[in-house]
Design a protein around this motif. Structure first.
Motif, PDB file in Angstrom:
ATOM      1  N   LYS A  86     105.839   6.751  48.114  1.00  0.00           N
ATOM      2  CA  LYS A  86     105.919   5.451  48.813  1.00  0.00           C
ATOM      3  C   LYS A  86     107.349   5.088  49.197  1.00  0.00           C
ATOM      4  N   LEU A  87     108.314   5.872  48.666  1.00  0.00           N
ATOM      5  CA  LEU A  87     109.700   5.606  49.064  1.00  0.00           C
ATOM      6  C   LEU A  87     109.969   6.126  50.481  1.00  0.00           C
ATOM      7  N   ARG A  88     109.000   6.895  51.032  1.00  0.00           N
ATOM      8  CA  ARG A  88     109.192   7.410  52.395  1.00  0.00           C
ATOM      9  C   ARG A  88     109.478   6.287  53.361  1.00  0.00           C
ATOM     10  N   HIS A  89     108.717   5.202  53.179  1.00  0.00           N
ATOM     11  CA  HIS A  89     108.854   4.069  54.092  1.00  0.00           C
ATOM     12  C   HIS A  89     110.306   3.598  54.140  1.00  0.00           C
ATOM     13  N   LEU A  90     110.902   3.460  52.975  1.00  0.00           N
ATOM     14  CA  LEU A  90     112.278   2.972  52.912  1.00  0.00           C
ATOM     15  C   LEU A  90     113.244   3.987  53.527  1.00  0.00           C
ATOM     16  N   LEU A  91     112.981   5.270  53.297  1.00  0.00           N
ATOM     17  CA  LEU A  91     113.868   6.291  53.860  1.00  0.00           C
ATOM     18  C   LEU A  91     113.835   6.248  55.389  1.00  0.00           C
ATOM     19  N   LEU A  92     112.636   6.068  55.939  1.00  0.00           N
ATOM     20  CA  LEU A  92     112.538   6.016  57.399  1.00  0.00           C
ATOM     21  C   LEU A  92     113.230   4.760  57.922  1.00  0.00           C
ATOM     22  N   GLU A  93     113.119   3.666  57.149  1.00  0.00           N
ATOM     23  CA  GLU A  93     113.824   2.429  57.519  1.00  0.00           C
ATOM     24  C   GLU A  93     115.335   2.656  57.510  1.00  0.00           C
ATOM     25  N   CYS A  94     115.805   3.402  56.500  1.00  0.00           N
ATOM     26  CA  CYS A  94     117.250   3.698  56.422  1.00  0.00           C
ATOM     27  C   CYS A  94     117.681   4.501  57.642  1.00  0.00           C
ATOM     28  N   LEU A 153     104.177  -7.144  50.647  1.00  0.00           N
ATOM     29  CA  LEU A 153     105.356  -7.419  49.818  1.00  0.00           C
ATOM     30  C   LEU A 153     106.159  -6.136  49.651  1.00  0.00           C
ATOM     31  N   MET A 154     105.430  -5.044  49.432  1.00  0.00           N
ATOM     32  CA  MET A 154     106.133  -3.800  49.157  1.00  0.00           C
ATOM     33  C   MET A 154     106.805  -3.254  50.419  1.00  0.00           C
ATOM     34  N   TYR A 155     106.017  -3.188  51.527  1.00  0.00           N
ATOM     35  CA  TYR A 155     106.574  -2.549  52.718  1.00  0.00           C
ATOM     36  C   TYR A 155     107.289  -3.540  53.628  1.00  0.00           C
ATOM     37  N   GLY A 156     106.816  -4.789  53.649  1.00  0.00           N
ATOM     38  CA  GLY A 156     107.433  -5.766  54.550  1.00  0.00           C
ATOM     39  C   GLY A 156     108.724  -6.328  53.999  1.00  0.00           C
ATOM     40  N   VAL A 157     108.864  -6.292  52.676  1.00  0.00           N
ATOM     41  CA  VAL A 157     110.072  -6.886  52.079  1.00  0.00           C
ATOM     42  C   VAL A 157     110.856  -5.845  51.295  1.00  0.00           C
ATOM     43  N   ILE A 158     110.312  -5.437  50.170  1.00  0.00           N
ATOM     44  CA  ILE A 158     111.111  -4.650  49.228  1.00  0.00           C
ATOM     45  C   ILE A 158     111.582  -3.332  49.843  1.00  0.00           C
ATOM     46  N   MET A 159     110.686  -2.646  50.541  1.00  0.00           N
ATOM     47  CA  MET A 159     111.059  -1.343  51.121  1.00  0.00           C
ATOM     48  C   MET A 159     111.618  -1.522  52.527  1.00  0.00           C
ATOM     49  N   ASN A 160     112.105  -2.714  52.822  1.00  0.00           N
ATOM     50  CA  ASN A 160     112.618  -2.978  54.151  1.00  0.00           C
ATOM     51  C   ASN A 160     114.135  -2.937  54.088  1.00  0.00           C
ATOM     52  N   PHE A 161     114.723  -1.983  54.786  1.00  0.00           N
ATOM     53  CA  PHE A 161     116.173  -1.794  54.683  1.00  0.00           C
ATOM     54  C   PHE A 161     116.922  -3.048  55.117  1.00  0.00           C
ATOM     55  N   SER A 162     116.425  -3.685  56.167  1.00  0.00           N
ATOM     56  CA  SER A 162     117.122  -4.857  56.701  1.00  0.00           C
ATOM     57  C   SER A 162     117.196  -5.963  55.649  1.00  0.00           C
ATOM     58  N   TYR A 190     102.904 -15.800  58.993  1.00  0.00           N
ATOM     59  CA  TYR A 190     103.840 -16.476  59.891  1.00  0.00           C
ATOM     60  C   TYR A 190     105.261 -15.976  59.644  1.00  0.00           C
ATOM     61  N   PHE A 191     105.666 -15.912  58.378  1.00  0.00           N
ATOM     62  CA  PHE A 191     107.046 -15.500  58.092  1.00  0.00           C
ATOM     63  C   PHE A 191     107.229 -13.989  58.230  1.00  0.00           C
ATOM     64  N   LEU A 192     106.127 -13.254  58.259  1.00  0.00           N
ATOM     65  CA  LEU A 192     106.241 -11.817  58.574  1.00  0.00           C
ATOM     66  C   LEU A 192     106.384 -11.610  60.082  1.00  0.00           C
ATOM     67  N   GLY A 193     106.062 -12.664  60.847  1.00  0.00           N
ATOM     68  CA  GLY A 193     106.101 -12.524  62.307  1.00  0.00           C
ATOM     69  C   GLY A 193     104.909 -11.761  62.837  1.00  0.00           C
ATOM     70  N   ALA A 194     103.765 -11.880  62.117  1.00  0.00           N
ATOM     71  CA  ALA A 194     102.603 -11.055  62.485  1.00  0.00           C
ATOM     72  C   ALA A 194     102.064 -11.401  63.883  1.00  0.00           C
ATOM     73  N   TRP A 195     102.198 -12.666  64.305  1.00  0.00           N
ATOM     74  CA  TRP A 195     101.610 -13.046  65.609  1.00  0.00           C
ATOM     75  C   TRP A 195     102.699 -13.368  66.622  1.00  0.00           C
ATOM     76  N   ALA A 196     103.890 -12.857  66.388  1.00  0.00           N
ATOM     77  CA  ALA A 196     104.990 -13.175  67.305  1.00  0.00           C
ATOM     78  C   ALA A 196     104.979 -12.237  68.499  1.00  0.00           C
ATOM     79  N   GLY A 197     105.879 -12.517  69.424  1.00  0.00           N
ATOM     80  CA  GLY A 197     106.093 -11.610  70.550  1.00  0.00           C
ATOM     81  C   GLY A 197     104.873 -11.446  71.428  1.00  0.00           C
ATOM     82  N   GLY A 198     104.089 -12.527  71.563  1.00  0.00           N
ATOM     83  CA  GLY A 198     102.953 -12.456  72.478  1.00  0.00           C
ATOM     84  C   GLY A 198     101.721 -11.788  71.898  1.00  0.00           C
ATOM     85  N   ARG A 199     101.759 -11.382  70.620  1.00  0.00           N
ATOM     86  CA  ARG A 199     100.538 -10.801  70.029  1.00  0.00           C
ATOM     87  C   ARG A 199      99.511 -11.930  69.901  1.00  0.00           C
ATOM     88  N   LYS A 200      98.319 -11.660  70.389  1.00  0.00           N
ATOM     89  CA  LYS A 200      97.328 -12.739  70.436  1.00  0.00           C
ATOM     90  C   LYS A 200      96.469 -12.740  69.176  1.00  0.00           C
TER      91      LYS A 200
END
Length: 1750
Positions: free
Chosen positions: A950-958, A873-882, A776-786
């Motif tokens: 695995k830091l690629r994810h964060l670089l692309l977020e940046c 946790l790793m990609y949705g939070v820690i490696m998330n630039f926002s 829920y807090f990741l927003g996995a089912w938001a935006g009309g995703r069924k």
């Protein structure tokens, strides 16, 4: 204004806000009340934005169904997003008919709840609060739920009088004497209808039968009431207001309540939509029209109910217009025309609904914008937020406080002022549920008024209240004291300059601040629940609590009597007995009296028979909470209820459980289990909307409460359930305000514990629930995703047979993959959960104005860790630039680090560890300027991303989000990685360490010390995990089997101890014996060595010819291998089949481990030495013997019994012994480390491929290969560094200092690519070779870059570094691809536009033409020393300027001269039209014709005036701008030889002119003078504008379009707290002078170049490396695609390792093709070569080649 200036200097904790603000008169009343703690002065819902926008929908349920459904599906979610994004608040719609069974629509219970919620919405909504939907239907009157007995009997008599059949009334209504006055109440359906409960759960046939029965009964009851009441009204027995409640429909009631008697200002928040249908009566006979109008049936004829219509008109056409006349109420009225045949058909209706939806959205947005405030206060001001949280709890708790006790009087007495004596704190203590928190809340609430009454109205007390443990700040002592100090300081107007770092000094500050109070402003501090303090800083020892207080200060604390010894500590601090108030159980009679009063307050009582049982219960317990629970129970007792001794519980605990069970009975156990489970497991509580969303995602809840026919989009839980749950638990599930939201939390810890026990005991359920909250807090089912709905509950099963459309769990068997997707869509529903960004952005162009999504911040990490979702946790939070940016922006830098450490502890990913180290190193910089975060991270992460993928994810977020805040994006970073290993001190000196073994777990090592201890350490946490003591025998060595099951220790007692490694228990002890023939003569021989295979241990003694084989499983000796000579080493094959025993005289014998047979013996031809090491290359079936001098012999072991010699390799010669040998992972290379050299052999060809020699005085200690085998890591004797050499170039890429001392030993862990080093001081360090080798990935030329050129296509960079070479770099990857060698030192270099040809000159008077793609030197010209080279813009001609001889213009294609130039020119430039060469000599500016070489035009200055600098204007080909020494700027036209404009600069302006640049259109000049200012000169008006730079400007460049200025500045000295920052690279937008990006440079820059096309920046550094950056201005619409397409990013995207291209070196021609004489040129025999021209002719604007030459 007083100032307190403590000695301490530390950064304030709150990023900004009250700590630095003085309360000014304009501060809102709310703020003043909050800061001084005046609870009663706070508005009722005291967060300024209110709790949420709550809109009540008033309508008839049946005729507005289409409207309500459409709004629910399409409009509410949009409005919710609008409120969250723009105001940070929730938007909630209360439509109690939605999702409720139509049969329940007129139930008295629902109608009562509607009125209660309507009142709630009107009171608490922050914005719009009421929407009326009025149609053509008035609605039926209600079935009364309770009627006062007098009224009921009067109605009954009237009905009898009218000869109505009253049996139904008598049957369904029952008298209740417990009401005051007595009433008749409607009995529940479950009691009256047959099998009612079962029919609800089982089949629909029974249900519809019951529904039909109830419809008949309710119609009959309504009819009786209506007829009788009208009769009574006619007679005048019953007054109109009294009669109204029986004759009114809910619609009229609600409209009247909401709109009648309200102020115009309030009515602005209400809207009504009226839908009239023209000529509707004529369609009354159509059966489906009964939904839209009230009908009556008269003699089989259906017609409109005129009475109901009359009442509707009264409301619709009289009441509402009257309200409108008096106020600004919005009312929309629309007339719809019916379809002639179908009446009010679906088509007509949907047309109306569409219009309504649009209008509704616009109105809501309008009203929200007019009424809701944007409240950034709590966002930017953590202290204010903290105060509001505690005050909200204080209000909540004090509202529950009902039992006046003498304790309250005692506290009140204590607060009053007394003369003379010093005071001490007051302690309130008592057991759980004794009411301490409620008492202290009441004290905090009343204290202000009490003190004002006692001391006079002019007194202005300050009340500080903290409920310890309820917030993060109040749990930790440091932050608790800090927030109290800050609150006192603001109230007493003291300025705290710096907050102390040390906790003791924080206490001193508190004591000093207490002295600020006075009789005019007394101070009261209330601290509830001391036992909830965390134990950090010894908080529970209470050393910080001032025991003696100034006369005008009072401190009230509360605690449990026996938790952490706190009460005992208090008693030793405060000796006065009168300062202790114990909350004890109260007198039963008093409680009974209180209970009676409470019941009477809500017009209830109990019968005397029932009172006996109440008294019995109170005799067992009189805790306030228990009394309250009894009250909650007996308030529902009817007078005829049979009560016995089981009706009430005897303890608080049982009563709470009983309360929960009763709620489950009413609302369904599954629903309550999950709802209360979610509230209890959330970290800080949940809002109503969140709970509704989460339950709507929970299929098990939906399956339990949904009727199958209701499955439609959106699929959600109906709100009435949540409203009823709230009502049932009112006072236990309480509200608390945190920032802009209102959370539901348990009123005390006791409730929390019981809820946890009841609802969170099943681990599988709990895991699933945490996971759902995380989604829920990741927003996995938001935006009309069924989300798929499948449910295994039994009452769904009967639908699946009749109606295949209904979801059923059979459909989701994975076997039916074919139509599974189709099914999934069919059974997937939108649950309408909201998006969950980290911040809500109100304005996309101002990314720094936002509301933080604090709910996500608080909850997400908590639930991800609890549900074990480490990837999320790793990609949705820690490696998330926002996330990173927001946390740092709001000042939570340390929380970021703790979250990363937490994630690391779960996942053990080394990327996380590296990220944490990186963030620590840039802390100062990014906390001061969060916008630079993306550039700082990219600079540091790009070099290591190949090793830490695995830091690629964060670089692309940046890349994606960084340019919003910082316009510089590093493309290739040459930053040297700062890296420090994990260190673990083992003992005082390395002499005591016998052996260190790495294990499969990266952070665990096993260490043997010579005192006989074998310890297993966790290096990261520095914890000793296990220790084995080998009974004080000296350890010779330890080994682990490959599966780490057995640990074998060799001791000086010649025994092998075999241990179970995981349990550290001794399995067996085996002695290593020596037989008579073993060859040992005299003396005692110790174990010389031992090795392990998977099942066996092999050991041999010194000078022995035998190897003992021991079975590890059973721990007994199996056999002995007899060798020819003394054994020196033994190696087992990887499969554990064979043993290879190396001996003296370079001999090896092979034995079969299973049988003990000797298979073969081999001797190398270098038979002098002994076998030092044996390597088994199992992939190639080869075995390598290496002797003590480093010679190899290679044997093919395909036939083990008959090995063949393949290769002999003699490495003797440098007389140094072999220190270590290593086989690379891919078995391609063998590294032999000798004391004086390191050699690398290729196993394919058995040749030495690399050799590194030590200097004469140095000796190698050890060397290892990196994982990919591309670099060598080694250490030297008596040095404390680790060196990294690149194998291909032999360059030393990095030397890492080990601060613990000289390195004596290196051990490589094969499992994890880690390197363990032991220092002489006995410290073990663990290095990550991946990160170390990443450093060697950076190319450097080794000398400072003096100038660089970029090709026109911007794909290659050519650098000069003052050596004989020019390096060609690939722009995208940052790697050197070619080296062009010259005979002398290179002095000049120019490129053609396309970059295909390069012309260079060196100090040996030679010029060279190179083909850059192939590296071929096509032409060499000797004979003149060149000072400057230029190429014309069409790439046809080269100008070579000389100082001594004539300069020449010659054709690039052939090398032939065009003309000579006889004047000497400096700083020459070629005009864009390729006509003139412009340059200066002393006081003249000359323009020389490129065709004739003669001076065509000139400008001569007056005597004594020189030309300081000149530039061409790119867009105006024939104009030159120059500055003379008289500080005048001239614009001169070459063609006309005339001065067009002259601008005089201020005096002394040019004292130290460093740089001068002109914008392409010639309007602006940029002048820098080596100070901190940028001077922007408008050449048209002559105005000079100063723009302040961030430091002393070193170099600046103007972009081709003149929009941006890129400059490098050195930092001013006072900011020297940033690690290693040398200078800053900054991009400034000239239009507004705003700096749009900054990036720190960590090396000394030596050259700055700005590309002309794509705004790329290239910086050359002192160490010979280059860094490339690009500028992405966020105002530019296209967020440049070039980042995404740049090569470094594509490498980042591919999972493969970065493949470095081979760097090729190309040499010059030794013989010149042409020699220049004085005025002729002599070509050698076969020249001139006709060069093909430089490839394609580019259509782009020619770039000024010379500008790059500086």
């Amino acid at each position: 204004m007083k100032r307190m200036n403590p000695r301490w200097k530390a950064p304030p904790m709150w990023p900004s806000g009250v700590g630095s603000r003085q309360p000014n008169p304009r501060d809102s009343a709310l703020r003043r009340a909050a800061i001084s703690g005046n609870v009663l002065a706070l508005p009722p819902f005291h967060v300024p934005t209110g709790r949420a926008v709550r809109v009540f929908i008033c309508a008839n349920p049946d005729d507005t169904e289409a409207e309500r459904n459409a709004l629910k599906e399409h409009v509410y979610p949009k409005l919710r997003d609008f409120c969250r994004e723009n105001y940070g608040v929730e938007f909630q719609v209360v439509d109690l008919y939605w999702g409720v069974d139509p049969e329940e629509w007129d139930s008295p219970e629902l109608q009562r709840l509607r009125m209660k919620l309507l009142e709630d919405c009107l009171k608490t909504s922050a914005g719009p609060c009421f929407v009326g939907l009025v149609g053509e239907k008035y609605g039926s009157i209600r079935v009364p739920g309770e009627v006062e007995s007098a009224e009921f009997e009067m109605i009954l008599d009237a009905a009898v009088e009218l000869a109505l059949d009253t049996r139904l009334l008598e049957e369904w209504y029952c008298r209740d004497e417990n009401a005051v006055p007595p009433t008749y109440y409607l009995k529940p359906k479950a009691q009256m209808l047959k099998n009612y409960q079962n029919s609800m759960e089982s089949n629909s046939a029974a249900k519809s039968k019951n529904d039909k029965a109830w419809r008949g009964i309710s119609d009959e009851i309504k009819k009786i009431f209506r007829t009788a009441v009208l009769q009574l009204q006619e007679k005048g027995t019953m007054k109109a207001p009294q009669a109204k409640k029986f004759l009114c429909s809910p619609l009229e009631d609600e409209l009247d309540f909401a709109l009648g008697k309200q102020t115009p200002a309030f009515l602005k928040k209400c809207v009504c939509y009226i839908r009239k249908i023209a000529n509707f009566e004529r369609h009354a006979k159509l059966p489906e029209m009964a939904r839209y109008m009230d009908t009556v049936t008269d003699a089989d004829k259906v017609m409109r109910n005129e009475e109901a219509y009359g009442r509707l008109l009264k409301v619709r056409d009289e009441f509402i217009p009257t309200v409108v006349a008096a106020s600004n109420l919005r009312v929309y009225s629309s007339v719809t025309h019916c379809d002639m045949k179908m009446g009010y058909s679906q088509e007509v209706e949907s047309h109306y609904v569409e219009g309504l939806c649009k209008q509704f959205y616009e109105d809501m947005v309008d009203i929200i914008q007019a009424t809701v405030q944007q409240n950034f206060d709590a966002e930017t001001d953590p202290l204010y937020d903290e105060l509001l949280q505690h005050l909200s709890l204080c209000k909540t708790f004090s509202s529950i406080y009902e039992y006046k006790s003498e304790a309250l009087d005692l506290v009140q007495e204590y607060l009053y002022p007394v003369k003379g004596t010093r005071m001490s704190p007051l302690v309130v203590f008592g057991g759980p549920c004794a009411g301490k928190t409620l008492l202290l809340s009441e004290v905090a609430k009343q204290a202000y008024t009490w003190l004002q009454k006692e001391m006079g109205p002019e007194t202005d007390p300050v009340i500080i209240v903290r409920f310890i443990g309820s917030t993060d700040f109040s749990t930790d002592l440091r932050t608790l004291l800090q927030s109290i100090c800050e609150q006192i300081a603001i109230n007493y107007r003291c300025l705290i300059h710096f907050l102390p770092q040390k906790i003791q000094e924080m206490r001193e500050l508190l004591v000093n601040l207490l002295g600020e109070s006075s009789f005019h402003r007394p101070l009261v501090i209330v601290l509830d629940a001391l036992e909830q303090l965390s134990d950090a800083d010894d908080a529970r020892k209470l050393w910080w609590l001032p025991a003696h207080l100034p006369r005008t200060v009072r401190i009230v604390v509360s605690t449990l009597p026996n938790k952490h010894g706190i009460l005992q500590k208090l008693r030793s601090l405060i000796h006065d007995e009168f300062r202790y108030v114990e909350l004890i159980q109260r007198d039963r009679k008093a409680c009974s009296q209180t209970l009676k009063q409470q019941l009477l307050g809500v017009k209830r009582k109990v019968t005397s028979g029932q009172q006996i049982y109440v008294n019995e219960a109170l005799a067992k317990c009189t805790l306030p909470m228990f009394v309250n629970l009894i009250y909650r129970e007996v308030i529902h007792w009817r007078s005829h209820k049979d009560v016995d001794d089981t009706s009430l519980s005897s303890t608080v605990h049982d009563s709470i459980e009983r309360l929960f069970f009763s709620v489950e009975d009413k609302l369904g156990s599954r629903f309550v289990l999950r709802a209360l489970g979610y509230v209890t497991m959330s970290k800080a509580g949940l809002t109503e909307m969140e709970l509704e969303d989460i339950l709507s995602l929970d299929n098990s809840v939906l399956g339990d409460i949904m009727v199958s026919s209701n499955l439609k989009n959106p699929l959600r839980v109906s709100y009435d359930l949540i409203a009823r749950l709230r009502e049932e638990l009112d006072g236990y599930l309480v509200e608390r305000q945190v920032r802009n939201v209102t959370l539901m939390v348990w009123a005390n810890r006791h409730l929390h514990l019981i809820a946890q026990k009841l609802y969170l005991s099943n681990e599988e359920d709990v895991h699933q629930m945490h996971s759902l909250l995380a989604e829920y807090f990741l927003g996995a089912w938001a935006g009309g995703r069924k989300k798929i709905f499948h449910c295994d509950n039994n009452h769904f099963s009967h639908f699946s047979h009749k109606n295949p459309q209904q979801p059923h769990h059979h459909h989701h068997q994975p076997s039916q993959h074919g139509h599974d997707k189709g099914n999934a869509d069919k059974y997937s529903y939108d649950r309408q959960t909201p998006e969950q960004p980290w911040v809500f952005q109100c304005n996309l162009l101002e990314p720094d104005i936002f509301f933080v999504n604090h709910r996500k911040m608080t909850e997400l990490v908590y639930h991800l860790t609890r549900s074990g979702r480490t990837d999320d946790l790793m990609y949705g939070v820690i490696m998330n630039f926002s996330w990173l940016y927001t946390m740092i922006k709001i000042g939570h830098f340390d929380k970021v680090l703790t979250d990363i450490d937490l994630a690391y502890s779960y996942s053990q990913e080394k990327e996380l560890k590296f990220l944490a180290t990186t963030l620590r190193s840039i802390k100062v910089k990014v906390t001061r300027n969060p916008a630079s975060l993306s550039a700082e991270l990219q600079q540091r992460l790009l070099p290591v991303v190949t090793s830490l993928p695995k830091l690629r994810h964060l670089l692309l977020e940046c890349d994606k989000d960084g340019p919003k805040y910082c316009s510089i994006v590093p493309l290739h970073s040459s930053m040297d990685v700062t890296y420090s290993p994990e260190r673990l001190p083992l003992c005082s000196s390395y002499m005591q360490i016998v052996e260190v073994l790495p294990t499969l777990a990266p952070n665990i090592v096993i260490v043997a010390l010579e005192d006989g201890s074998v310890s297993t350490w966790d290096v990261e946490s520095r914890q000793l995990l296990r220790q084995i003591d080998t009974a004080r025998s000296v350890v010779l060595g330890i080994r682990l089997t490959t599966d780490e099951k057995y640990l074998v220790v060799a001791t000086t007692k010649n025994t092998l101890l075999i241990y179970d490694n995981h349990k550290s228990c001794l399995l067996s002890e085996v002695e290593v014996k020596c037989s008579k023939h073993c060859g040992v003569t005299g003396g005692v021989a110790f174990i010389n060595g031992f090795t392990l295979s998977s099942q066996h241990a092999l050991a041999w003694l010194e000078a022995s010819k035998e190897v003992n084989v021991i079975d590890l499983v059973y721990g007994w000796p199996l056999y002995q291998f007899h060798c020819w000579y003394e054994v020196t080493c033994v190696q087992c094959s990887p499969d554990g089949m064979y043993a290879f025993c190396g001996q003296y005289l370079n001999t090896t014998t092979i034995f079969h481990l299973g049988s003990g047979d000797k298979l073969a013996t081999m001797t190398s031809e270098f038979s002098g030495g002994f076998v030092k090491s044996i390597l088994v290359l199992d992939t190639l079936n080869q075995m390598v013997m290496i002797d003590n001098e480093g010679s190899l012999s290679v044997w093919n072991t395909k036939e083990v019994t008959n090995p063949r010699l393949m290769e002999d390799y003699d490495c003797r010669g440098d007389d140094s012994e072999v220190v270590g040998i290593e086989l690379s992972e891919d078995q391609r290379s063998i590294l032999i480390c000798k004391a004086m050299s390191i050699e690398v052999l290729d196993t394919k060809v058995w040749k030495m491929v690399e050799k590194f020699k030590a200097k004469r005085t140095e000796r190698f200690v050890a060397a290892v290969l990196s994982k990919n085998g591309q670099s060598i890591v080694a250490s030297m004797e008596n040095t404390s560094s680790i060196f990294v050499w690149r194998r291909d170039s032999g360059q030393c890429m990095a030397s890492l200092i080990e601060i613990s001392g000289a390195i004596v030993k290196l051990i490589k862990s094969t499992h994890h690519n880690l390197l363990l080093s032991v220092a002489s001081s006995g410290v073990l360090s663990v290095w990550d070779i991946d990160i170390i080798t990443a450093m060697s990935n950076i190319d450097k030329t080794g000398k400072r870059i003096q100038s660089l050129q970029l090709t026109g296509r911007e794909d290659f960079v050519f650098t000069m570094d003052g050596s004989e070479s020019i390096h060609k770099w690939n722009f995208s990857t940052g790697f050197i691809e070619m080296v062009f060698k010259h005979e002398g030192l290179v002095e000049n270099c120019v490129l053609t536009t396309s970059g295909d040809l390069m012309v260079t000159s060196d100090d040996k008077s030679s010029q060279y033409i190179w083909q850059t793609a192939t590296g071929e030197n096509i032409l060499r010209i000797n004979g003149q020393k060149i000072t400057q080279l230029l190429i014309t813009h069409n790439d046809q001609f080269v100008v070579s300027l000389c100082e001594q001889n004539a300069s020449r213009v010659w054709r690039l294609g052939t090398g032939h001269k065009v003309c000579n130039i006889l004047v000497t020119l400096q700083h020459a430039l070629i005009t864009t039209a390729n006509t003139f060469l412009v340059g200066t000599t002393k006081n003249k500016l000359l323009a020389v014709s490129l065709w004739s070489g003669s001076v065509s035009k000139k400008f001569v200055c007056d005597d004594g005036i020189t030309i300081v600098n000149f530039k061409l204007i790119p867009d105006c080909p024939d104009y030159v701008v120059f500055i003379t020494s008289t500080e005048t700027v001239f614009i001169w036209s070459v063609a006309d030889e005339s001065v067009c404009r002259r601008v005089q600069m201020p005096a002394n302006f040019l004292k130290n002119l460093e740089d001068f640049q002109i914008s392409p259109n010639g309007k602006l000049g940029i002048v820098s003078k080596g100070d901190e200012n940028i001077n922007v000169l408008d050449l048209h008006s002559g105005k000079l504008r100063l723009v302040h730079a961030a430091g002393v400007i070193w170099r600046q460049k103007l972009s081709r379009d003149g929009r941006y200025l890129v400059y490098i500045c050195f930092r001013s000295s006072e900011e020297d707290d940033e690690a290693g920052v040398v200078s800053n690279l900054i991009v400034m937008r000239l239009a507004d002078g705003k700096s749009i990006g900054t990036c720190s440079l960590y090396k000394t820059p030596t050259f700055l170049c700005l590309s002309q096309r794509a705004l790329n920046i290239i910086v050359g550094f002192e160490d010979g490396s280059i860094g490339t950056y690009t500028v992405v201005d966020r105002v530019d619409a296209a967020l440049k695609i070039k980042i995404a397409t740049s090569n470094s990013r594509q490498i980042v995207n591919n999972a493969t390792q970065k493949v470095r291209p081979k760097c090729s070196t190309h040499a010059f021609k030794t013989v010149a093709d042409c020699i220049w004489r004085e005025s002729t040129e002599v070509f050698s025999r076969d020249s001139p070569i006709n060069l093909s021209d430089s490839g394609e002719t580019e259509t782009t604007t020619p770039t000024k080649k010379s500008e790059l030459l500086q």
